[in-house]
Design an enzyme around this catalytic site. Structure first.
Site, PDB file in Angstrom:
ATOM      1  N   GLU A 205      -7.172   2.372 -12.910  1.00 40.52           N
ATOM      2  CA  GLU A 205      -5.929   4.038 -12.854  1.00 40.52           C
ATOM      3  C   GLU A 205      -4.910   3.518 -13.273  1.00 40.52           C
ATOM      4  OE1 GLU A 205      -7.534   2.941  -8.193  1.00 40.52           O
ATOM      5  OE2 GLU A 205      -6.057   2.087  -8.492  1.00 40.52           O
TER       6      GLU A 205
ATOM      7  N   CYS B 232       0.902  -1.356  -0.018  1.00 34.91           N
ATOM      8  CA  CYS B 232       0.164   0.001   0.130  1.00 34.91           C
ATOM      9  C   CYS B 232       0.799   1.425  -0.446  1.00 34.91           C
ATOM     10  CB  CYS B 232      -0.915   0.089   1.188  1.00 34.91           C
ATOM     11  SG  CYS B 232      -1.786   1.256   1.355  1.00 34.91           S
TER      12      CYS B 232
ATOM     13  N   TYR C 113      -9.219  -2.895 -11.253  1.00 37.39           N
ATOM     14  CA  TYR C 113      -8.246  -1.701 -10.481  1.00 37.39           C
ATOM     15  C   TYR C 113      -7.177  -0.862 -11.029  1.00 37.39           C
ATOM     16  CZ  TYR C 113     -11.691  -2.488  -6.086  1.00 37.39           C
ATOM     17  OH  TYR C 113     -12.525  -3.222  -5.544  1.00 37.39           O
TER      18      TYR C 113
ATOM     19  N   GLU D 123     -25.535  16.263  -2.705  1.00 38.33           N
ATOM     20  CA  GLU D 123     -26.839  16.551  -2.383  1.00 38.33           C
ATOM     21  C   GLU D 123     -28.077  15.418  -3.214  1.00 38.33           C
ATOM     22  OE1 GLU D 123     -28.645  20.691  -2.961  1.00 38.33           O
ATOM     23  OE2 GLU D 123     -27.680  20.897  -4.907  1.00 38.33           O
TER      24      GLU D 123
ATOM     25  N   LYS E 239       0.343   5.470  -5.452  1.00 38.01           N
ATOM     26  CA  LYS E 239      -0.901   5.733  -6.802  1.00 38.01           C
ATOM     27  C   LYS E 239      -1.332   6.577  -6.942  1.00 38.01           C
ATOM     28  CE  LYS E 239      -4.954   4.908  -6.016  1.00 38.01           C
ATOM     29  NZ  LYS E 239      -4.913   3.254  -6.201  1.00 38.01           N
TER      30      LYS E 239
ATOM     31  N   CYS F  18      -1.573   1.668  -2.898  1.00 43.50           N
ATOM     32  CA  CYS F  18      -2.790   3.081  -3.081  1.00 43.50           C
ATOM     33  C   CYS F  18      -1.788   4.681  -2.884  1.00 43.50           C
ATOM     34  CB  CYS F  18      -3.115   2.780  -1.518  1.00 43.50           C
ATOM     35  SG  CYS F  18      -3.634   0.966  -1.016  1.00 43.50           S
TER      36      CYS F  18
ATOM     37  N   HIS G 136     -26.356  22.421  -0.835  1.00 41.37           N
ATOM     38  CA  HIS G 136     -26.033  23.030  -1.930  1.00 41.37           C
ATOM     39  C   HIS G 136     -25.261  24.318  -2.231  1.00 41.37           C
ATOM     40  CE1 HIS G 136     -28.612  24.213  -5.802  1.00 41.37           C
ATOM     41  NE2 HIS G 136     -28.843  25.215  -5.358  1.00 41.37           N
TER      42      HIS G 136
HETATM   43  P1  NDP Z   1      -8.399  -7.300 -10.356  1.00 42.26           P
HETATM   44  O1  NDP Z   1      -8.487  -8.189 -10.614  1.00 42.26           O
HETATM   45  O2  NDP Z   1      -9.163  -6.289 -10.074  1.00 42.26           O
HETATM   46  O3  NDP Z   1      -8.521  -7.373 -12.406  1.00 42.26           O
HETATM   47  C1  NDP Z   1      -7.092  -8.167 -13.060  1.00 42.26           C
HETATM   48  C2  NDP Z   1      -8.308  -7.915 -14.100  1.00 42.26           C
HETATM   49  O4  NDP Z   1      -6.830  -8.943 -15.250  1.00 42.26           O
HETATM   50  C3  NDP Z   1      -9.599  -8.065 -14.808  1.00 42.26           C
HETATM   51  O5  NDP Z   1     -10.029  -7.098 -15.849  1.00 42.26           O
HETATM   52  C4  NDP Z   1      -9.212  -9.631 -15.477  1.00 42.26           C
HETATM   53  O6  NDP Z   1     -10.046 -10.134 -16.747  1.00 42.26           O
HETATM   54  C5  NDP Z   1      -8.412  -9.559 -16.125  1.00 42.26           C
HETATM   55  N1  NDP Z   1      -7.609 -10.904 -16.203  1.00 42.26           N
HETATM   56  C6  NDP Z   1      -7.448 -11.861 -15.260  1.00 42.26           C
HETATM   57  N2  NDP Z   1      -6.793 -13.056 -15.670  1.00 42.26           N
HETATM   58  C7  NDP Z   1      -6.306 -12.893 -17.048  1.00 42.26           C
HETATM   59  C8  NDP Z   1      -5.844 -13.438 -18.032  1.00 42.26           C
HETATM   60  N3  NDP Z   1      -5.216 -14.650 -17.237  1.00 42.26           N
HETATM   61  N4  NDP Z   1      -6.554 -13.289 -19.367  1.00 42.26           N
HETATM   62  C9  NDP Z   1      -6.392 -11.680 -19.527  1.00 42.26           C
HETATM   63  N5  NDP Z   1      -7.086 -10.746 -18.613  1.00 42.26           N
HETATM   64  C10 NDP Z   1      -6.676 -11.612 -17.840  1.00 42.26           C
HETATM   65  O7  NDP Z   1      -6.759  -7.296 -10.489  1.00 42.26           O
HETATM   66  P2  NDP Z   1      -5.588  -6.076 -10.588  1.00 42.26           P
HETATM   67  O8  NDP Z   1      -4.403  -6.498 -11.111  1.00 42.26           O
HETATM   68  O9  NDP Z   1      -6.441  -4.908 -11.009  1.00 42.26           O
HETATM   69  O10 NDP Z   1      -5.583  -5.473  -9.178  1.00 42.26           O
HETATM   70  C11 NDP Z   1      -5.343  -6.270  -8.376  1.00 42.26           C
HETATM   71  C12 NDP Z   1      -6.332  -5.981  -6.561  1.00 42.26           C
HETATM   72  O11 NDP Z   1      -5.845  -4.932  -5.584  1.00 42.26           O
HETATM   73  C13 NDP Z   1      -7.538  -5.344  -7.024  1.00 42.26           C
HETATM   74  O12 NDP Z   1      -8.744  -6.791  -7.008  1.00 42.26           O
HETATM   75  C14 NDP Z   1      -8.064  -5.197  -5.688  1.00 42.26           C
HETATM   76  O13 NDP Z   1      -8.262  -6.524  -4.745  1.00 42.26           O
HETATM   77  C15 NDP Z   1      -6.374  -4.343  -5.440  1.00 42.26           C
HETATM   78  N6  NDP Z   1      -6.404  -2.784  -5.599  1.00 42.26           N
HETATM   79  C16 NDP Z   1      -7.548  -2.185  -5.161  1.00 42.26           C
HETATM   80  C17 NDP Z   1      -7.606  -1.083  -5.855  1.00 42.26           C
HETATM   81  C18 NDP Z   1      -8.348   0.365  -4.348  1.00 42.26           C
HETATM   82  O14 NDP Z   1      -8.384  -0.007  -3.932  1.00 42.26           O
HETATM   83  N7  NDP Z   1      -8.486   1.386  -5.984  1.00 42.26           N
HETATM   84  C19 NDP Z   1      -5.588  -0.452  -6.511  1.00 42.26           C
HETATM   85  C20 NDP Z   1      -5.137  -1.497  -6.949  1.00 42.26           C
HETATM   86  C21 NDP Z   1      -5.760  -2.703  -6.618  1.00 42.26           C
HETATM   87  P3  NDP Z   1     -11.876 -10.735 -15.266  1.00 42.26           P
HETATM   88  O15 NDP Z   1     -12.631  -9.495 -14.461  1.00 42.26           O
HETATM   89  O16 NDP Z   1     -12.540 -11.456 -16.747  1.00 42.26           O
HETATM   90  O17 NDP Z   1     -11.380 -11.844 -14.328  1.00 42.26           O
END
Ligand code: NDP
Length: 468
Positions: free
Chosen positions: A190, A42, A186, A452, A50, A47, A447
């Site tokens: 981002e 984080c 996510y 709101e 980022k 976080c 407002h």
């Molecule tokens: P996510 O799980 O959010 O997203 C992963 C993405 O990769 C999805 O679009 C998924 O598609 C795709 N994907 C997974 N496997 C494959 C594959 N084999 N081939 C093609 N596409 C694939 O993971 P992130 O890496 O973005 O983030 C990891 C975690 O970190 C998040 O889940 C969250 O818990 C945390 N995080 C939180 C943040 C916040 O609170 N603002 C910011 C950044 C990270 P599909 O949807 O089809 O599975």
């Protein structure tokens, strides 16, 4: 048997630090081992940096938007190296705060890697944080694994080694002019916003029709529009086939190819396809701790593993991988083990935010989830926020309430629009408290704000629909 410590925490990230600190304040003899960086993902590679980079990416648009308000402002040029140095300086300050917090609580710190020798014995060895660390053996009555997660790798993709992940993105020597992001979760969303805002040409590849699977459909649609409005090229329903280096390109350009044959040149391929639990090298085989095939540590409701006395919290358990959840898990555990306190946290109504520009945030049930549980009403507002009536920027806000018909409770709140995460924290209190639509209606608005809108949505837009 006499142990060196009452509690040993492996991992000095958000969850581990909270657990150690609270246990120590209850009087336990506590130690933490961290091998890479205090504050964990984080603070160092997640976080915090980022959000700084999201903020950096918004100044160019602010300068342009100022013209609509009479300013003759220009975005100018962005100095990537200066941003990275400023971010790293602030992170250094935060690392020191974490160390101080632990020290002040009386926690013993080890800057080394921990490995299980048996269920109560750890071997500590040097890691990247202190290569000179003197190895030693330590015993503890209870051990908490809080080692977090690491980006998923996809070695089966041809040319995978040419890509980067979020760990490297925070320390690129310069900003790539053309970035291809793989993943619509996510991190993908981002970083697409960060690079686009800083001036890169961004392409996003994701396998669903819309980004952010799991979020409310209206928000996902609004996000897809916002992605397009920021000039990012999205490739939905798409899969990456491979990456190759373009021969003779002295700038190290790459060619990406999708499984349907589409191809383009890019300077950086950024994998954001999820994170996996950090269990490698922990020596779990020397204990009764059990994991799933993907390495997720299995725990019961009290965060205890199959080995009595060994616990796991945060991303390494792959429950809800968010910093505040890891902190809550660590705090609850320390309170229970050493303070005799049963602390309650509302894990059913965890608010979430994704820091795109504009950001989006949610708490509670999506429309489809609510409809599966029974009849529900949807209140939806879509408008151009006041700032952009003058800036002329094509930017909309979408705000949505999901109300359970039987109880009249507001069971879901969703928003894409400026300040959505700031608003959602308050909305999460309302949803966690089980407030009804009538409670929202009798609340006086502030407002003129976008917020709101949440207390002035009078007419139902439609009944909630189940997923197609
Ligand atoms: P996510 O799980 O959010 O997203 C992963 C993405 O990769 C999805 O679009 C998924 O598609 C795709 N994907 C997974 N496997 C494959 C594959 N084999 N081939 C093609 N596409 C694939 O993971 P992130 O890496 O973005 O983030 C990891 C975690 O970190 C998040 O889940 C969250 O818990 C945390 N995080 C939180 C943040 C916040 O609170 N603002 C910011 C950044 C990270 P599909 O949807 O089809 O599975």
């Amino acid at each position: 048997m006499a142990f060196d410590f009452d509690l040993f925490v492996i991992g000095g990230g958000s969850g581990g630090v909270r657990c150690a600190r609270i246990a120590a304040t209850h009087g336990a003899r506590v130690a933490v081992a961290e091998s890479r960086h205090w504050g964990g993902t984080c603070v160092n590679l997640g976080c915090v940096p980022k959000k700084m980079m999201v903020q950096a990416s918004e100044y160019g648009e602010h300068a342009l938007d100022g013209r609509g308000f009479g300013w003759s402002s220009e975005p100018g040029t962005h100095d990537w190296a200066r941003l990275i140095a400023a971010k790293d300086h602030e992170i250094g300050r935060l690392n020191a705060i974490y160390v101080r917090l632990l020290g002040n609580a009386g926690v013993t710190l080890f800057e080394g890697r921990a490995r299980f020798e048996d269920a109560h014995t750890l071997v500590l060895e040097p890691g990247p944080l202190d290569p000179e660390f003197e190895p030693r053996r330590i015993t503890a009555r209870r051990i908490v694994i809080a080692t977090g997660s690491t980006p998923v790798v996809q070695p089966h993709i041809e040319g995978y080694e040419f890509g980067i992940n979020s760990d490297q993105a925070f320390h690129l020597p310069e900003r790539p002019e053309r970035v291809t992001i793989v993943g619509g979760g996510y991190i993908g969303v981002e970083f697409a916003g960060i690079f686009a805002g800083l001036g890169s040409e961004v392409q996003m590849i994701f396998r669903q029709k819309l980004p952010l699977r799991g979020f409310d459909e209206d928000l996902r649609h609004a996000l897809a529009e916002a992605i397009e409005a920021r000039g990012i090229t999205a490739h939905p329903n798409s899969l990456l086939h491979g990456i190759r280096r373009l021969d003779g390109d002295q700038h190290g350009a790459l060619q990406v190819r999708l499984t349907d044959g589409r191809e383009w040149a890019t300077d950086c391929v950024f994998f954001a396809v999820g994170r996996m639990p950090n269990v490698a090298g922990l020596g779990l085989d020397a204990t009764g701790v059990r994991t799933t095939a993907e390495g997720r540590i299995l725990v019961d409701a009290g965060s205890e593993t199959h080995e009595p006395g060994i616990f796991a919290i945060g991303d390494v358990t792959n429950r809800v991988n968010l910093t505040p959840v890891a902190i809550a898990e660590g705090h609850i555990l320390a309170d229970r083990l050493f303070g005799g306190v049963t602390r309650e946290w509302s894990f059913d109504t965890i608010p979430k935010a994704v820091f795109f520009s504009p950001p989006l945030a949610s708490v509670g049930l999506t429309e489809h989830e609510a409809a599966e549980q029974g009849p529900a009403d949807i209140y939806l507002a879509r408008f151009t926020p006041m700032r952009h009536t003058l800036s002329g920027r094509k930017r909309h806000s979408v705000m949505k309430l999901v109300v359970d018909q039987a109880s009249s409770r507001v069971v879901g709140v969703h928003m894409l629009g400026e300040d959505a995460p700031e608003m959602m924290q308050g909305m999460a209190i309302a949803v966690s408290a089980g407030l009804t639509k009538a409670d929202f209606d009798r609340t006086i608005g502030i407002h003129p704000t976008s917020a709101e809108e949440f207390v002035t949505m009078r007419a139902r837009t439609r009944m909630a629909a189940v997923a197609e």
